[in-house]
Motif scaffolding. Structure first.
Motif, PDB file in Angstrom:
ATOM      1  N   ARG A 153       0.804  -1.223   0.000  1.00  0.00           N
ATOM      2  CA  ARG A 153       0.000   0.000   0.000  1.00  0.00           C
ATOM      3  C   ARG A 153       0.838   1.274   0.000  1.00  0.00           C
ATOM      4  N   ASN A 154       2.151   1.118   0.061  1.00  0.00           N
ATOM      5  CA  ASN A 154       3.034   2.268  -0.115  1.00  0.00           C
ATOM      6  C   ASN A 154       3.452   2.430  -1.572  1.00  0.00           C
ATOM      7  N   ASN A 155       2.996   1.513  -2.407  1.00  0.00           N
ATOM      8  CA  ASN A 155       3.361   1.592  -3.826  1.00  0.00           C
ATOM      9  C   ASN A 155       2.263   0.956  -4.673  1.00  0.00           C
ATOM     10  N   SER A 156       1.038   1.459  -4.523  1.00  0.00           N
ATOM     11  CA  SER A 156      -0.081   0.865  -5.252  1.00  0.00           C
ATOM     12  C   SER A 156      -1.182   1.894  -5.477  1.00  0.00           C
ATOM     13  N   PHE A 157      -2.127   1.492  -6.313  1.00  0.00           N
ATOM     14  CA  PHE A 157      -3.295   2.325  -6.620  1.00  0.00           C
ATOM     15  C   PHE A 157      -4.513   1.419  -6.670  1.00  0.00           C
ATOM     16  N   VAL A 158      -5.583   1.842  -6.000  1.00  0.00           N
ATOM     17  CA  VAL A 158      -6.823   1.063  -5.972  1.00  0.00           C
ATOM     18  C   VAL A 158      -7.994   1.986  -6.268  1.00  0.00           C
ATOM     19  N   THR A 159      -8.936   1.495  -7.053  1.00  0.00           N
ATOM     20  CA  THR A 159     -10.192   2.215  -7.238  1.00  0.00           C
ATOM     21  C   THR A 159     -11.327   1.201  -7.267  1.00  0.00           C
ATOM     22  N   HIS A 160     -12.559   1.704  -7.305  1.00  0.00           N
ATOM     23  CA  HIS A 160     -13.749   0.866  -7.226  1.00  0.00           C
ATOM     24  C   HIS A 160     -14.615   1.114  -8.450  1.00  0.00           C
ATOM     25  N   GLU A 161     -15.839   0.654  -8.397  1.00  0.00           N
ATOM     26  CA  GLU A 161     -16.794   0.913  -9.463  1.00  0.00           C
ATOM     27  C   GLU A 161     -17.999   1.681  -8.922  1.00  0.00           C
TER      28      GLU A 161
ATOM     29  N   LEU B 244      -2.446   4.706   2.365  1.00  0.00           N
ATOM     30  CA  LEU B 244      -1.227   5.091   3.075  1.00  0.00           C
ATOM     31  C   LEU B 244      -0.426   6.166   2.351  1.00  0.00           C
ATOM     32  N   ILE B 245      -0.727   6.394   1.071  1.00  0.00           N
ATOM     33  CA  ILE B 245       0.049   7.359   0.290  1.00  0.00           C
ATOM     34  C   ILE B 245      -0.895   8.267  -0.500  1.00  0.00           C
ATOM     35  N   PRO B 246      -0.424   9.452  -0.883  1.00  0.00           N
ATOM     36  CA  PRO B 246      -1.233  10.306  -1.764  1.00  0.00           C
ATOM     37  C   PRO B 246      -1.510   9.596  -3.085  1.00  0.00           C
ATOM     38  N   ARG B 247      -2.729   9.712  -3.560  1.00  0.00           N
ATOM     39  CA  ARG B 247      -3.163   9.101  -4.818  1.00  0.00           C
ATOM     40  C   ARG B 247      -3.037   7.574  -4.804  1.00  0.00           C
ATOM     41  N   GLY B 248      -3.137   7.013  -3.621  1.00  0.00           N
ATOM     42  CA  GLY B 248      -3.118   5.558  -3.509  1.00  0.00           C
ATOM     43  C   GLY B 248      -4.499   4.948  -3.662  1.00  0.00           C
TER      44      GLY B 248
ATOM     45  N   LYS C  37      -1.836   3.232 -14.038  1.00  0.00           N
ATOM     46  CA  LYS C  37      -0.699   2.372 -14.385  1.00  0.00           C
ATOM     47  C   LYS C  37       0.243   3.078 -15.355  1.00  0.00           C
ATOM     48  N   LEU C  38      -0.316   3.834 -16.286  1.00  0.00           N
ATOM     49  CA  LEU C  38       0.528   4.575 -17.226  1.00  0.00           C
ATOM     50  C   LEU C  38       1.292   5.696 -16.518  1.00  0.00           C
ATOM     51  N   ALA C  39       0.637   6.324 -15.541  1.00  0.00           N
ATOM     52  CA  ALA C  39       1.280   7.413 -14.805  1.00  0.00           C
ATOM     53  C   ALA C  39       2.313   6.896 -13.812  1.00  0.00           C
ATOM     54  N   HIS C  40       2.046   5.715 -13.250  1.00  0.00           N
ATOM     55  CA  HIS C  40       2.942   5.127 -12.246  1.00  0.00           C
ATOM     56  C   HIS C  40       3.199   3.662 -12.613  1.00  0.00           C
ATOM     57  N   PRO C  41       4.050   3.412 -13.596  1.00  0.00           N
ATOM     58  CA  PRO C  41       4.269   2.042 -14.092  1.00  0.00           C
ATOM     59  C   PRO C  41       4.756   1.063 -13.031  1.00  0.00           C
ATOM     60  N   ASP C  42       5.416   1.566 -11.997  1.00  0.00           N
ATOM     61  CA  ASP C  42       5.980   0.677 -10.982  1.00  0.00           C
ATOM     62  C   ASP C  42       4.979   0.316  -9.883  1.00  0.00           C
ATOM     63  N   ARG C  43       3.817   0.933  -9.901  1.00  0.00           N
ATOM     64  CA  ARG C  43       2.826   0.650  -8.856  1.00  0.00           C
ATOM     65  C   ARG C  43       1.966  -0.566  -9.199  1.00  0.00           C
ATOM     66  N   GLN C  44       1.530  -1.266  -8.160  1.00  0.00           N
ATOM     67  CA  GLN C  44       0.488  -2.277  -8.317  1.00  0.00           C
ATOM     68  C   GLN C  44      -0.836  -1.532  -8.484  1.00  0.00           C
TER      69      GLN C  44
END
Length: 259
Positions: free
Chosen positions: A86-94, A109-113, A134-141
């Motif tokens: 959660r320090n290197n990821s992005f989650v959204t819902h529907e 845990l992080i901005p824009r997470g 994913k395109l903006a942050h390729p290294d994030r889950q």
């Protein structure tokens, strides 16, 4: 509630304290003000916030480890928070149930997470949202949690991620119904003719999406949720998108804000 427009105050849910102002400027002022206070008072406030939060979230924490079948959706959300970095990821819902539930319990845990969006919103928006992340942050889950209706709105675009080798994960809470249209745990609904959908015994979405080139799994056992998420994220690291179909229950528990 903090909002720059006074007409949005107390609009969707009761507001105990209202602040009219830009969110960023207001938070900066609040941080500055709190920084001027005594450390003892700050610790007291932090304890009060932690205690209030724990009481409010207790009903959700109880089902994070549920072994019920069909799978409780909160078991999925709980395991998602455990498996993700959660320090290197992005989650959204529907739009719908996953929004009302995940927005209530997901701990960022992080901005824009985490991207929370909408009230009455466009179904399928989570797909372009998670792809853009994913395109903006390729290294994030990067993960989107969706329901039955949203899948229909995005399915035709899955080929794009295969072609462009973009690795992200779609978690489908398959509970066999379109939220709000017909009678269900959300109430009487308003259109029973658009509520019922064919269940997983009739349609195997995992098998269909696999043919598009995605890593897919159908999960029916609660104990398999976390391992399936781990395998999906591993596939993402090889630039392969993943789809997890969780055979879930229609569980009637939301945050108070969702009404």
């Amino acid at each position: 509630q903090c909002n720059i427009d006074e007409y949005d105050i107390n609009r969707m849910y009761p507001t105990t304290h209202a602040v009219i102002g830009d969110a960023k400027a207001t938070l900066q002022s609040l941080v500055k003000e709190l920084g001027n206070g005594s450390s003892e008072k700050k610790e007291q406030i932090e304890k009060e916030i932690a205690s209030t939060t724990e009481q409010a979230m207790a009903q959700y924490h109880e089902v994070y480890t549920s072994n019920a079948k069909p799978i409780n959706p909160y078991r999925v959300y709980g395991d998602l928070m455990k498996v993700l970095d959660r320090n290197n990821s992005f989650v959204t819902h529907e739009s719908g149930n996953t929004r009302d539930q995940l927005s209530t319990v997901y701990e960022t845990l992080i901005p824009r997470g985490f991207l929370g969006w909408g009230n009455v919103s466009s179904l399928g928006f989570s797909f372009p949202a998670v792809t853009a992340a994913k395109l903006a942050h390729p290294d994030r889950q990067c993960v989107a949690v969706i329901g039955d209706a949203a899948l229909s709105y995005m399915l035709g675009n899955f080929e794009v991620l295969t072609r462009l080798q973009i690795g992200l994960t779609i978690v489908h809470i398959n509970n066999g119904g379109f939220s709000g249209y017909g009678p269900g745990f959300w109430g009487e609904g308003h259109d029973p003719f658009t509520f019922d959908v064919l269940g997983p015994e009739a349609i195997n979405m995992s098998a269909a999406i696999k043919e598009i080139g995605w890593k897919t799994e159908r999960v029916t056992e609660p104990s398999e949720v976390a391992p399936a998420l781990e395998r999906a994220l591993a596939a993402n690291e090889s630039n392969q998108s993943a789809y997890i179909e969780v055979i879930a229950s229609q569980y009637p528990l939301y945050g108070d804000w969702a009404g």
